[in-house]
Design an enzyme around this catalytic site. Structure first.
Site, PDB file in Angstrom:
ATOM      1  N   SER A   1       0.861  -1.187   0.000  1.00 24.38           N
ATOM      2  CA  SER A   1       0.000   0.000   0.000  1.00 24.38           C
ATOM      3  C   SER A   1       0.894   1.233   0.000  1.00 24.38           C
ATOM      4  CB  SER A   1      -0.890   0.024   1.248  1.00 24.38           C
ATOM      5  OG  SER A   1      -1.525   1.278   1.411  1.00 24.38           O
TER       6      SER A   1
ATOM      7  N   TYR B   1      -2.097  -0.935  10.047  1.00 22.48           N
ATOM      8  CA  TYR B   1      -2.103  -1.135   8.604  1.00 22.48           C
ATOM      9  C   TYR B   1      -0.799  -0.631   7.987  1.00 22.48           C
ATOM     10  CZ  TYR B   1      -3.907  -1.163   3.802  1.00 22.48           C
ATOM     11  OH  TYR B   1      -4.097  -1.409   2.466  1.00 22.48           O
TER      12      TYR B   1
END
Length: 251
Positions: free
Chosen positions: A134, A147
């Site tokens: 990401s 995350y």
């Protein structure tokens, strides 16, 4: 007649029940590959590939599933780690369980999966690994501690595995999406109007806008994954391609 780019290639994709992983698996299948998807969740509809249940937080289940697959497949051409989960919270509000869940699925699960296949990649001396991280691996995000950390771990894991595999002619790269139109993104937004905020930027979360002025589609990410898995990227390894419409400034 043009031969499909992945004709008779064997491709394993995690997180293939929905979102980016589903689209990646569909695209490989459409280009001639024999695809097996792995996911804890069932797929909606009838996907054009086999989908096997697997909990990436369970190392024993990973080992059992991969042992069965190796009895069926004598080679693996492409491995795509696309499974991912998001848990919201900062250093005070994030629970230990949420931290562990993000790490288990986003980093530790791929480690256990790679352990099952790197030996075969080295033996056959060909293949490609593409891991989905990401853009949050590169820039801090308010309220996304677990995350960001887990995706940064995925990037580092990928580069180290790429270094190990390079002498055997096997490539390992990372695709890092930004905001993409998936069920995960929908779950983060209170309503559709919040998509525009992602495009223009959210200063109180220290989140930059998207210069190209649009949210990515799953095909935007799949295009990059298939390129890196293909012979066209035969001299590319240990790289991270950020696919976020310019939200992450280049270095």
């Amino acid at each position: 007649m043009t031969v499909p780019r992945f004709d008779r290639r064997r491709v394993l994709v995690t997180g293939a029940a929905q979102g980016i992983g589903r689209r990646i698996a569909e695209r490989f299948s459409a280009e001639g590959a024999e695809v097996i998807g792995l996911d804890l969740q069932p797929a909606k509809g009838d996907p054009p590939f086999r989908l096997l249940p697997l909990d990436l937080a369970d190392p024993a289940a990973i080992a059992t599933t991969c042992e069965a697959l190796r009895r069926e497949w004598d080679r693996l051409d492409v491995l795509v780690n696309a499974a991912g989960i998001l848990r919201i919270g900062d250093s005070q509000s994030l629970t230990p369980a949420d931290w562990a869940a993000c790490m288990d699925v986003n980093a530790t699960g791929p480690f256990h999966l790679l352990r099952q296949w790197t030996g075969l990649f080295m033996q056959q001396r060909h293949g490609a690994v593409v891991n989905i991280a990401s853009n949050a691996a590169n820039l801090p995000r308010a309220g996304m501690l677990a995350y960001c950390a887990s995706k940064a771990a995925m990037v580092a894991l990928s580069h180290c595995v790429g270094l190990e595999l390079a002498p055997y002619g096997v490539r390992c790269n990372v695709v890092s999406p930004g905001s993409t139109d998936t069920p995960m993104l929908a779950g983060m937004l209170a309503d559709e109007s919040r998509k525009q905020a992602l495009i223009t930027g959210i200063p109180d979360q220290f989140k930059l806008g998207i210069p190209l002025g649009k949210i990515a589609t799953p095909d935007d990410i799949a295009d990059t994954v298939l390129f890196l898995a293909s012979d066209q990227a035969g001299h590319i390894t240990m790289q991270q391609i950020i696919v976020d419409g310019g939200a992450t400034p280049g270095t």
